[in-house]
Design a protein around this motif. Structure first.
Motif, PDB file in Angstrom:
ATOM      1  N   ARG A 179       0.848  -1.188   0.000  1.00  0.00           N
ATOM      2  CA  ARG A 179       0.000   0.000   0.000  1.00  0.00           C
ATOM      3  C   ARG A 179       0.890   1.247   0.000  1.00  0.00           C
ATOM      4  NH1 ARG A 179      -2.627  -1.203   4.109  1.00  0.00           N
ATOM      5  NH2 ARG A 179      -4.245  -2.374   3.019  1.00  0.00           N
ATOM      6  N   PRO A 180       0.857   2.073  -1.047  1.00  0.00           N
ATOM      7  CA  PRO A 180       1.726   3.250  -1.126  1.00  0.00           C
ATOM      8  C   PRO A 180       1.576   4.172   0.079  1.00  0.00           C
ATOM      9  CG  PRO A 180       0.648   2.865  -3.232  1.00  0.00           C
ATOM     10  CD  PRO A 180       0.004   1.936  -2.241  1.00  0.00           C
ATOM     11  N   GLY A 181       2.688   4.526   0.691  1.00  0.00           N
ATOM     12  CA  GLY A 181       2.668   5.435   1.824  1.00  0.00           C
ATOM     13  C   GLY A 181       2.362   4.777   3.152  1.00  0.00           C
ATOM     14  N   GLY A 182       2.196   3.447   3.169  1.00  0.00           N
ATOM     15  CA  GLY A 182       1.877   2.753   4.409  1.00  0.00           C
ATOM     16  C   GLY A 182       3.083   2.613   5.324  1.00  0.00           C
ATOM     17  N   GLU A 183       2.796   2.274   6.601  1.00  0.00           N
ATOM     18  CA  GLU A 183       3.860   2.151   7.588  1.00  0.00           C
ATOM     19  C   GLU A 183       4.677   0.874   7.411  1.00  0.00           C
ATOM     20  OE1 GLU A 183       2.134   2.483  11.432  1.00  0.00           O
ATOM     21  OE2 GLU A 183       1.578   4.598  11.209  1.00  0.00           O
ATOM     22  N   LYS A 184       4.091  -0.115   6.743  1.00  0.00           N
ATOM     23  CA  LYS A 184       4.790  -1.394   6.561  1.00  0.00           C
ATOM     24  C   LYS A 184       5.104  -1.685   5.083  1.00  0.00           C
ATOM     25  CE  LYS A 184       2.740  -3.579  10.642  1.00  0.00           C
ATOM     26  NZ  LYS A 184       1.983  -4.762  11.151  1.00  0.00           N
ATOM     27  N   THR A 185       4.921  -0.681   4.240  1.00  0.00           N
ATOM     28  CA  THR A 185       5.108  -0.891   2.805  1.00  0.00           C
ATOM     29  C   THR A 185       6.561  -1.227   2.482  1.00  0.00           C
ATOM     30  OG1 THR A 185       3.384   0.749   2.406  1.00  0.00           O
ATOM     31  CG2 THR A 185       4.752   0.113   0.524  1.00  0.00           C
ATOM     32  N   VAL A 186       6.726  -2.180   1.567  1.00  0.00           N
ATOM     33  CA  VAL A 186       8.064  -2.641   1.161  1.00  0.00           C
ATOM     34  C   VAL A 186       8.322  -2.241  -0.293  1.00  0.00           C
ATOM     35  CG1 VAL A 186       9.552  -4.657   0.800  1.00  0.00           C
ATOM     36  CG2 VAL A 186       7.966  -4.604   2.752  1.00  0.00           C
ATOM     37  N   LEU A 187       9.476  -1.665  -0.543  1.00  0.00           N
ATOM     38  CA  LEU A 187       9.920  -1.396  -1.910  1.00  0.00           C
ATOM     39  C   LEU A 187      10.847  -2.524  -2.347  1.00  0.00           C
ATOM     40  CD1 LEU A 187      10.286   0.478  -4.420  1.00  0.00           C
ATOM     41  CD2 LEU A 187      12.284   1.434  -3.234  1.00  0.00           C
ATOM     42  N   ILE A 188      10.592  -3.058  -3.537  1.00  0.00           N
ATOM     43  CA  ILE A 188      11.444  -4.110  -4.091  1.00  0.00           C
ATOM     44  C   ILE A 188      12.086  -3.543  -5.351  1.00  0.00           C
ATOM     45  CG2 ILE A 188      11.550  -6.528  -4.807  1.00  0.00           C
ATOM     46  CD1 ILE A 188       8.712  -6.829  -3.587  1.00  0.00           C
ATOM     47  N   CYS A 189      13.421  -3.479  -5.387  1.00  0.00           N
ATOM     48  CA  CYS A 189      14.055  -2.796  -6.516  1.00  0.00           C
ATOM     49  C   CYS A 189      15.477  -3.276  -6.764  1.00  0.00           C
ATOM     50  CB  CYS A 189      14.067  -1.285  -6.280  1.00  0.00           C
ATOM     51  SG  CYS A 189      15.153  -0.779  -4.928  1.00  0.00           S
TER      52      CYS A 189
END
Length: 282
Positions: A179-189
């Motif tokens: 969920r964009p901007g969430g506290e637990k959001t993960v970016l995979i890159c």
């Protein structure tokens, strides 16, 4: 060093036994022919002709060299023909460079037909970041490449063949990890990709967690499974049915181009291979 031209001049002079007539048949002046024959004798360290007012006659060394000279001339002619075929036809070994993800969505569209049509062709595939692939083409280590966002260089022919959009992709089913901007959001890159670095600087929020990998396919697979938001080229993400683009987040416009060294622009085989690879991008 003995040149093929000098060998040709020698053979014609030996055949006619007259330098004036030989020069006429060769389309050069007699002084130029005489100088070429003298250079040849100097290189060999022997005299090839007995010279008189009546003409020229082979010495014993000249007779021995004539047999070898004819063999050299025949070999040279065969070599010229082989080289002519190699630049007009796809044969021999060619190295192709591209990012592994570009290879996955483009090469299967073209290589089967190329390999079937040209049985004397051998291909070597090399994969790395596009900027590193371009550097290897400039150095002459690779013959031809498919590169994303190439930097212009005077030694290269660069032909744009396709567009793409690099952006944020996530699974269609939302959860707390994607969920964009969430506290637990993960970016995979892939942290070394310049497009991703550019997009992250434009965001108004920061991802609290990040998973790094050098494989775009792994990014797509993890994002597809709901493990987070993936930074991906559209052409890679579209291979996964459960992924959707996040249009509210910034995108980077990619240009995909074919490139090879400028001295090969007139080589028919390079143009043929480039045209075939271009079709895989359409």
């Amino acid at each position: 060093m003995i040149s093929p031209q000098e060998v040709t001049y020698f053979i014609e002079s030996a055949r006619t036994e007259n330098l004036s007539r030989a020069a006429e048949r060769l389309g050069i002046s007699q002084p130029a022919l005489t100088m070429a024959l003298r250079r040849l004798e100097t290189s060999l360290g022997v005299e090839l002709f007995h010279r008189s007012k009546k003409g020229v006659r082979l010495t014993k060394a000249g007779e021995l060299f004539l047999t070898e000279a004819k063999s050299l001339a025949d070999h040279w002619d065969r070599l010229i023909k082989v080289l002519g075929r190699s630049v007009d036809e796809l044969r021999g070994t060619y190295s192709i460079g591209c990012h592994s993800s570009v290879a996955l969505y483009s090469l299967p569209q073209t290589l089967p037909k190329i390999l079937a049509e040209f049985p004397e062709l051998t291909l070597e595939l090399h994969h790395d970041l596009s900027r590193k692939i371009a550097e290897r083409v400039i150095k002459g280590e690779l013959d031809i490449a498919l590169v994303v966002n190439p930097v212009r260089h005077p030694d290269l022919v660069i032909k744009p063949v396709a567009k793409d959009e690099f952006g944020f992709w996530t699974a269609k089913d939302a959860n707390e990890l994607n969920r964009p901007g969430g506290e637990k959001t993960v970016l995979i890159c892939e942290p070394d990709m310049l497009q991703g670095q550019h997009l992250l600087r434009k965001l108004r929020f920061k991802f609290p967690r990040q998973v790094n990998t050098q494989s775009l396919e792994v990014i797509a697979s993890l994002a597809n499974s709901g493990a987070g938001i993936g930074l991906l080229p559209g052409r890679v993400a579209q291979q996964w049915k459960n992924l959707k683009h996040l249009p509210e987040l910034p995108v980077f416009q990619d240009e995909i181009a074919l490139l090879y060294r400028a001295e090969n622009r007139r080589v028919a085989a390079f143009r043929e291979l480039a045209q075939r690879l271009e079709k895989g991008m359409l």
